[in-house]
Design an enzyme around this catalytic site. Sequence first.
Site, mmCIF file in Angstrom:
data_model
loop_
_atom_site.group_PDB
_atom_site.id
_atom_site.type_symbol
_atom_site.label_atom_id
_atom_site.label_comp_id
_atom_site.label_asym_id
_atom_site.label_seq_id
_atom_site.Cartn_x
_atom_site.Cartn_y
_atom_site.Cartn_z
ATOM 1 N N HIS A 10 0.834 -1.210 0.000
ATOM 2 C CA HIS A 10 0.000 0.000 0.000
ATOM 3 C C HIS A 10 0.868 1.258 0.000
ATOM 4 O O HIS A 10 1.772 1.389 0.834
ATOM 5 C CB HIS A 10 -0.896 -0.032 1.244
ATOM 6 C CG HIS A 10 -1.901 1.064 1.296
ATOM 7 N ND1 HIS A 10 -2.104 1.842 2.399
ATOM 8 C CD2 HIS A 10 -2.786 1.508 0.363
ATOM 9 C CE1 HIS A 10 -3.070 2.706 2.171
ATOM 10 N NE2 HIS A 10 -3.498 2.541 0.928
ATOM 11 N N GLU A 37 0.359 -0.522 -4.780
ATOM 12 C CA GLU A 37 -0.706 0.470 -4.957
ATOM 13 C C GLU A 37 -0.112 1.828 -4.636
ATOM 14 O O GLU A 37 0.704 1.957 -3.707
ATOM 15 C CB GLU A 37 -1.855 0.182 -3.984
ATOM 16 C CG GLU A 37 -3.072 1.103 -4.133
ATOM 17 C CD GLU A 37 -3.048 2.359 -3.268
ATOM 18 O OE1 GLU A 37 -3.990 3.155 -3.373
ATOM 19 O OE2 GLU A 37 -2.089 2.560 -2.490
ATOM 20 N N ASP A 39 -1.021 6.425 -5.226
ATOM 21 C CA ASP A 39 -2.024 7.435 -5.571
ATOM 22 C C ASP A 39 -1.426 8.428 -6.556
ATOM 23 O O ASP A 39 -0.274 8.844 -6.396
ATOM 24 C CB ASP A 39 -2.446 8.183 -4.305
ATOM 25 C CG ASP A 39 -2.805 7.226 -3.179
ATOM 26 O OD1 ASP A 39 -3.831 6.539 -3.304
ATOM 27 O OD2 ASP A 39 -2.048 7.147 -2.195
ATOM 28 N N HIS A 52 -1.000 11.526 -2.178
ATOM 29 C CA HIS A 52 -2.265 11.115 -1.574
ATOM 30 C C HIS A 52 -3.125 12.310 -1.180
ATOM 31 O O HIS A 52 -4.318 12.355 -1.454
ATOM 32 C CB HIS A 52 -1.990 10.248 -0.341
ATOM 33 C CG HIS A 52 -3.235 9.764 0.335
ATOM 34 N ND1 HIS A 52 -3.923 10.524 1.258
ATOM 35 C CD2 HIS A 52 -3.941 8.617 0.204
ATOM 36 C CE1 HIS A 52 -4.984 9.862 1.670
ATOM 37 N NE2 HIS A 52 -5.019 8.690 1.046
ATOM 38 N N GLU A 112 -4.033 4.161 -8.277
ATOM 39 C CA GLU A 112 -5.246 4.820 -7.778
ATOM 40 C C GLU A 112 -5.271 6.249 -8.297
ATOM 41 O O GLU A 112 -4.423 7.073 -7.955
ATOM 42 C CB GLU A 112 -5.317 4.809 -6.248
ATOM 43 C CG GLU A 112 -6.665 5.388 -5.816
ATOM 44 C CD GLU A 112 -6.810 5.690 -4.352
ATOM 45 O OE1 GLU A 112 -6.147 5.076 -3.503
ATOM 46 O OE2 GLU A 112 -7.636 6.590 -4.058
HETATM 47 O O1 G3P Z 1 -6.559 1.920 -3.065
HETATM 48 C C1 G3P Z 1 -6.795 1.539 -1.754
HETATM 49 C C2 G3P Z 1 -6.540 2.647 -0.770
HETATM 50 O O2 G3P Z 1 -5.296 3.241 -1.055
HETATM 51 C C3 G3P Z 1 -7.603 3.697 -0.778
HETATM 52 O O3 G3P Z 1 -7.476 4.615 0.237
HETATM 53 O O4 G3P Z 1 -6.830 6.758 1.184
HETATM 54 O O5 G3P Z 1 -5.206 4.909 1.221
HETATM 55 O O6 G3P Z 1 -5.754 6.053 -0.912
HETATM 56 P P1 G3P Z 1 -6.267 5.633 0.431
HETATM 57 MG MG MG Z 2 -4.618 4.808 -2.316
#
Ligand code: G3P
Ligand code: MG
Length: 249
Positions: A10, A37, A39, A52, A112
């Site tokens: 993550h 993953e 952002d 993010h 994302e």
């Molecule tokens: O993509 C899963 C997760 O990353 C979504 O929430 O706020 O961590 O980007 P966030």
């Molecule tokens: Mg995310």
Amino acid sequence: MWTYPDIIAHRGGGILAPENTLAGLQCGLNWGFHAVEFDVMLTKDQIAVLMHDEFLGRTVQGQGKIAEIMAADLFLMDAGAWFDPAFSDCRVPSFLSVMEFCALHGIWMNVEIKPSHGTDMLTGQLIGQLAEEFYGEISHAVAIPPLFSSFSVIALQAARLAAPAIARALLVERIPVDWQKQLEELDAVALHVNHRYLTQELAIAIKQTGIGLCCYTVNSLARADELRSWGVDAFCTDRLDLFAAGFEQ
Ligand code: G3P
Ligand code: MG
């Protein structure tokens, strides 16, 4: 059907490195992760960068919005000291540099799409175009194409138009009652959901449709086992240290 890795780092390196940085991706690699993953957001000059938060202040010091800062200025700023002074040379990477890093190291990406307020369509479109161009090149043909996800249906639809060959997942906190309709409208291959709001009943219903089911953010082995027993295909984790042992088998 879920055709991607089942354990995903993550925001790059989870809790072990500054989020959404190349140091984070390198950290994931060091722990054996080949799925990540992160952002992606647009700067003022519409450069796609890993970020993010819509506002400066947490991972990058300062005030104001990412959407109001030029990429060249953002790239000069420290994106690692908030995590640990040892990472003070970390910078916000461009999406392009991250695609290159991932292609080089064989890392699969869950991209994302994170539009700042009011930029959903443009963000989806530009990120879609960048990925379409990158993966359209012969030299990158060996890399596994990414999976787009977003809380923004508008961004996903725009990415779909720009990059029809790159698959999409609908990202939600809680599963909406019309989840099946939304997935169909996006021609999405997966639903990404906060595991806290997933029930076994819902997981079974989703899996019965054949769609992929991915959870965030799963940070305990016991919870991961439970979700797997419900049919969940994959999950993001911050605890790379806990889940890395699975790669040794
Ligand atoms: O993509 C899963 C997760 O990353 C979504 O929430 O706020 O961590 O980007 P966030
Ligand atoms: Mg995310």
